[in-house]
Scaffold this motif. Structure first.
Motif, mmCIF file in Angstrom:
data_model
loop_
_atom_site.group_PDB
_atom_site.id
_atom_site.type_symbol
_atom_site.label_atom_id
_atom_site.label_comp_id
_atom_site.label_asym_id
_atom_site.label_seq_id
_atom_site.Cartn_x
_atom_site.Cartn_y
_atom_site.Cartn_z
ATOM 1 N N PHE A 153 50.208 52.758 84.822
ATOM 2 C CA PHE A 153 49.027 53.461 85.300
ATOM 3 C C PHE A 153 49.214 53.883 86.750
ATOM 4 N N ILE A 154 48.587 54.991 87.112
ATOM 5 C CA ILE A 154 48.427 55.345 88.519
ATOM 6 C C ILE A 154 46.960 55.081 88.848
ATOM 7 N N TYR A 155 46.687 54.251 89.842
ATOM 8 C CA TYR A 155 45.317 53.847 90.150
ATOM 9 C C TYR A 155 44.789 54.664 91.323
ATOM 10 N N ARG A 156 43.702 55.405 91.090
ATOM 11 C CA ARG A 156 43.163 56.320 92.093
ATOM 12 C C ARG A 156 42.783 55.605 93.389
ATOM 13 N N GLU A 157 42.376 54.358 93.279
ATOM 14 C CA GLU A 157 41.964 53.615 94.470
ATOM 15 C C GLU A 157 42.986 52.555 94.858
ATOM 16 N N GLY A 158 44.208 52.697 94.344
ATOM 17 C CA GLY A 158 45.245 51.727 94.680
ATOM 18 C C GLY A 158 44.794 50.323 94.302
ATOM 19 N N TYR A 159 45.200 49.335 95.097
ATOM 20 C CA TYR A 159 44.676 47.980 94.913
ATOM 21 C C TYR A 159 43.502 47.843 95.878
ATOM 22 N N PHE A 160 43.708 47.340 97.065
ATOM 23 C CA PHE A 160 42.680 47.406 98.095
ATOM 24 C C PHE A 160 43.320 47.037 99.427
ATOM 25 N N THR A 161 42.679 47.476 100.504
ATOM 26 C CA THR A 161 43.107 47.047 101.829
ATOM 27 C C THR A 161 42.236 45.867 102.244
ATOM 28 N N GLN A 162 42.824 44.980 103.007
ATOM 29 C CA GLN A 162 42.157 43.740 103.392
ATOM 30 C C GLN A 162 41.905 43.718 104.898
#
Length: 729
Positions: A153-162
């Motif tokens: 999959f390509i995730y539009r929101e990536g994983y997340f920034t912390q």
């Protein structure tokens, strides 16, 4: 074998003399070739860092004077010519490991499915170890010339920034990825229109377009539902990685398994075997059977053939970590599907039905295990755990006879090795050392490296790590919004002469980041010892839905910002592949404290060992089979206690004792004329000598080929199978 095309969506209007930089930008081969990375970095180093090492965004923002300066630099042009020649030779080579050893299988594609792929920080569609392993696997498959195709999959929101607040609470932010600014390519039909596939979900059809990432010689196909044909909810199906909503999750897994097969067919591929990296993609088993039933086979004939050509790798050491869906939910999503397999409702559900005290579920691991003749765990200890966990599927067999083998994980050496460490290996192991990664005799030459030379190189990489930390927190301080205590917690007081221990991984409770804090007063005495101080660097993310994990982040961060630490404990926020490289290359010791036997394998310690850091870990996962008494240190003796509190107490006591009585004294014992810790360096050499070959991805891929792929590839092609591809096209 699949072919990597050289057309690119953009050429960035580069001068003709260096216009192939655009082609290079769209093939992630550059990510594991340090000299290739220099072609981007040297043009504008600050911009390269600002765009998170993304060459597409880099060229889109690059000022023309910077390009002109590169064009006027003879040394740059010489490097460019050398790298592009190496790239062409790599892509076009027919003399690969696979071609030389398995020529009869060169035209038999292998499909590899995974929920995430950690290839580069410039393609942030990974969460942790599973994705990083999958990314390393594709890179090594490319290096060895394995005819592999990959699907994810390509995730539009990536994983997340912390971001960590002053109080230590993890705040997360998702940002929308612009695929036009990333090194990915839209798959297209002959007329140039986007290539798409579709799957049926309850009451509607969902469409996904296909993107391609070039990983050296290996194409990775990524699905994206953010297309105009879909309703607003379905457009967000691939927005985020690891949704906790069961309807979103089953929709994603249908798209990955069933849609992934259709994506390969749409691209004209007919793989001979299929490899599932975890159970997320196990619905591909059903789609493969459906294709064969549609081509005229019975369910039993189709299922038998599919089993013989499927490989399943499990990474989960506990039942709670396996994807399971309620029976009613599976019925709702598949009520129009099971008759296409020639099955009724109960026969379909019984493929993966599991009855537990809280009800009945459709278990994805059971689906994968029953749908594959080749099954493996990811370390020797995990193999034992898996055979015990799934013994119920083979009730007539003893636990040791359960048909799940193990292939211990490894790491892709060029991706994680420091550039200068690579030079050192070339100097003492030979110019062809990268082609002989699993040659044990070659690695014995590590003992010939002069102690002083190795020690100075290790010191250089530690200084590089601390400089990276300082510049990172300086930028945050400059932009505003952080408290002075957070600047201290970011590492500005770290000392390159002090023993430095790293702990970086996903903050999940079983990984026990808190263990080092169990006897806080003793820890403070250790790190603030005037003669022999110790520094700790922590990094890692907790899943946004994991409240205990986020509390553990907060617990560690509050300890880090305590003035009692004298600035010798640090937390690096927003852990990613870039931060990981600096850490594994720069720390002196890599610490790992999982609750045994919950670490299936782990690979970060392998990366650290490759760079000369020493492992200090619980005897779990890979370290259970790697530790020999001289190549690092063990926490505990492998005893498992039924009481978690007793386990923590025993392991913490061992941790402190080994740290105080063995690790710290050995590091600071400088009685040689060169003022270096001779015993420490000898242990570093033993670590590299024993761990670098055994835990390389090169060794791992060879074992997959010989133990799992070759038997599956020998399966005779089922008759009338050509109709399947004809139907899909």
């Amino acid at each position: 074998m699949s072919k990597i095309r050289k057309d690119i969506p953009k050429n960035f209007n580069l001068p003709r003399r260096i216009n192939r930089l655009g082609e290079l930008a769209y093939n992630l081969w550059w990510t594991w070739n340090p000299e290739a990375r220099r072609l981007f970095f040297q043009i504008d180093p600050p911009l390269w860092d600002r765009v998170r090492h993304n060459p597409v965004a880099f060229f889109q923002q690059l000022d023309r004077p910077k390009i002109n300066a590169a064009m006027a630099d003879r040394n740059y042009l010489k490097l460019y010519d050398t790298i592009m020649a190496s790239f062409d030779e790599y892509i076009d080579s027919k003399d690969t490991f696979y071609a030389k050893n398995y020529p009869e299988h060169q035209d038999k594609d292998i499909a590899y499915f995974s929920f995430e792929f950690g290839l580069s920080e410039s393609v942030p569609v990974y969460a942790g170890g599973l994705g990083i392993l999958a990314g390393d696997y594709l890179k090594e498959a490319s290096d060895m010339g394995v005819p592999m195709l990959a699907v994810g999959f390509i995730y539009r929101e990536g994983y997340f920034t912390q971001r960590i607040t002053e109080d230590g609470w993890q705040e997360t932010k998702n940002y929308i990825l612009n695929f036009e600014d990333m090194p990915i390519i839209p798959a297209a039909n002959a007329d140039g229109s986007p290539l798409k596939i579709s799957v049926d979900l309850p009451g509607r059809q969902v469409t996904a377009r296909i993107w391609v990432v070039r990983v050296g010689r290996v194409p990775l196909y990524l699905l994206d539902t953010d297309v105009e044909e879909n309703n607003p909810a379905d457009r967000k199906l691939n927005a985020r990685l690891y949704s906790s909503d069961p309807e979103t999750r089953i929709s994603q897994e249908i798209l990955l398994g069933i849609g992934g097969i259709r994506a390969l067919r749409a691209n004209g591929y007919d793989p001979k075997i299929y490899h599932m990296n975890e159970g997320h993609s196990a619905f591909l088993i059903l789609e493969r059977i459906r294709e064969l039933v549609e081509a005229g086979k019975t369910y039993e004939e189709a299922a038998d053939y599919v089993r013989k050509t499927n490989i399943f790798t499990t990474h989960t050491p506990v039942p709670a970590g396996i994807d399971q869906f309620p029976i009613w939910l599976v019925e709702r999503f598949f009520f129009n599907y099971w008759q296409q397999l020639g099955l009724d409702r109960d026969s379909f559900l019984n493929i993966a039905r599991q009855t537990q005290e809280y009800g009945e579920n459709f278990n994805m691991a059971i689906l994968a295990l029953r749908g594959s003749n080749y099954r493996n765990a990811v370390s020797e200890l995990h193999g034992r755990v898996s055979r015990r966990m799934f013994n119920f599927l083979w009730p007539d067999r003893k636990e040791d006879d359960v048909p799940i083998t193990h292939i211990t994980n490894g790491v892709h050496t060029p991706s994680w090795l420091a550039r200068r460490m690579g030079w050192l290996f070339e100097k003492y192991l030979g110019k062809d050392w990268l082609n002989r990664l699993d040659d044990l005799e070659m690695w014995d030459k590590v003992l010939d490296i002069p102690n002083q030379e190795l020690w100075e190189l290790r010191a250089y990489h530690k200084r590089k790590l601390l400089t990276f930390m300082t510049e990172r927190i300086r930028q945050q301080w400059w932009k505003g919004g952080i408290h002075p205590v957070q600047v201290i917690a970011g590492g500005v007081l770290m000392d390159p002469k002090v023993l430095t221990i790293g702990f970086a991984r996903r903050f999940s409770t079983y990984k026990r980041a808190y263990l080092i804090l169990r006897d806080y007063d003793r820890l403070m005495r250790i790190i603030t010892n005037e003669n022999h101080p110790v520094q700790f660097i922590f990094a890692g993310k907790a899943h946004p839905a994991d409240e205990p994990g986020k509390l553990m982040v907060q617990q560690v961060y509050r300890a880090v910002k305590d003035a009692k630490t004298a600035g010798r404990m640090v937390f690096l926020e927003d852990y990613d592949m870039n931060v990981a490289r600096y850490l594994v290359q720069g720390v002196d010791v890599w610490m790992n404290t999982p609750r045994r036997p919950l670490e299936a394998s782990g690979t970060s310690g392998m990366k650290a060992a490759l760079n000369g850091a020493l492992n200090f870990s619980v005897l779990d996962g890979w370290w259970h089979e790697a530790y020999n008494g001289y190549n690092g240190w063990a926490i505990g003796n492998g005893t498992e206690y039924s009481d978690p509190n007793e386990q923590d107490e025993k392991d913490a006591a061992s941790l402190y004792d080994v740290l105080e009585n063995e690790i710290v004294p050995m590091y600071y014992n400088r009685f040689s004329d060169e003022d270096i810790p001779e015993d420490w360096i000898m242990r570093v050499k033993e670590s590299i000598r024993t761990l670098a070959p055994q835990f390389s991805m090169h060794r791992m891929v060879k074992e997959y080929i010989n133990q799992l792929y070759l038997p599956a590839l020998e399966t005779p092609r089922i008759t009338n199978f050509e109709k399947v591809v004809e139907i899909k096209k």
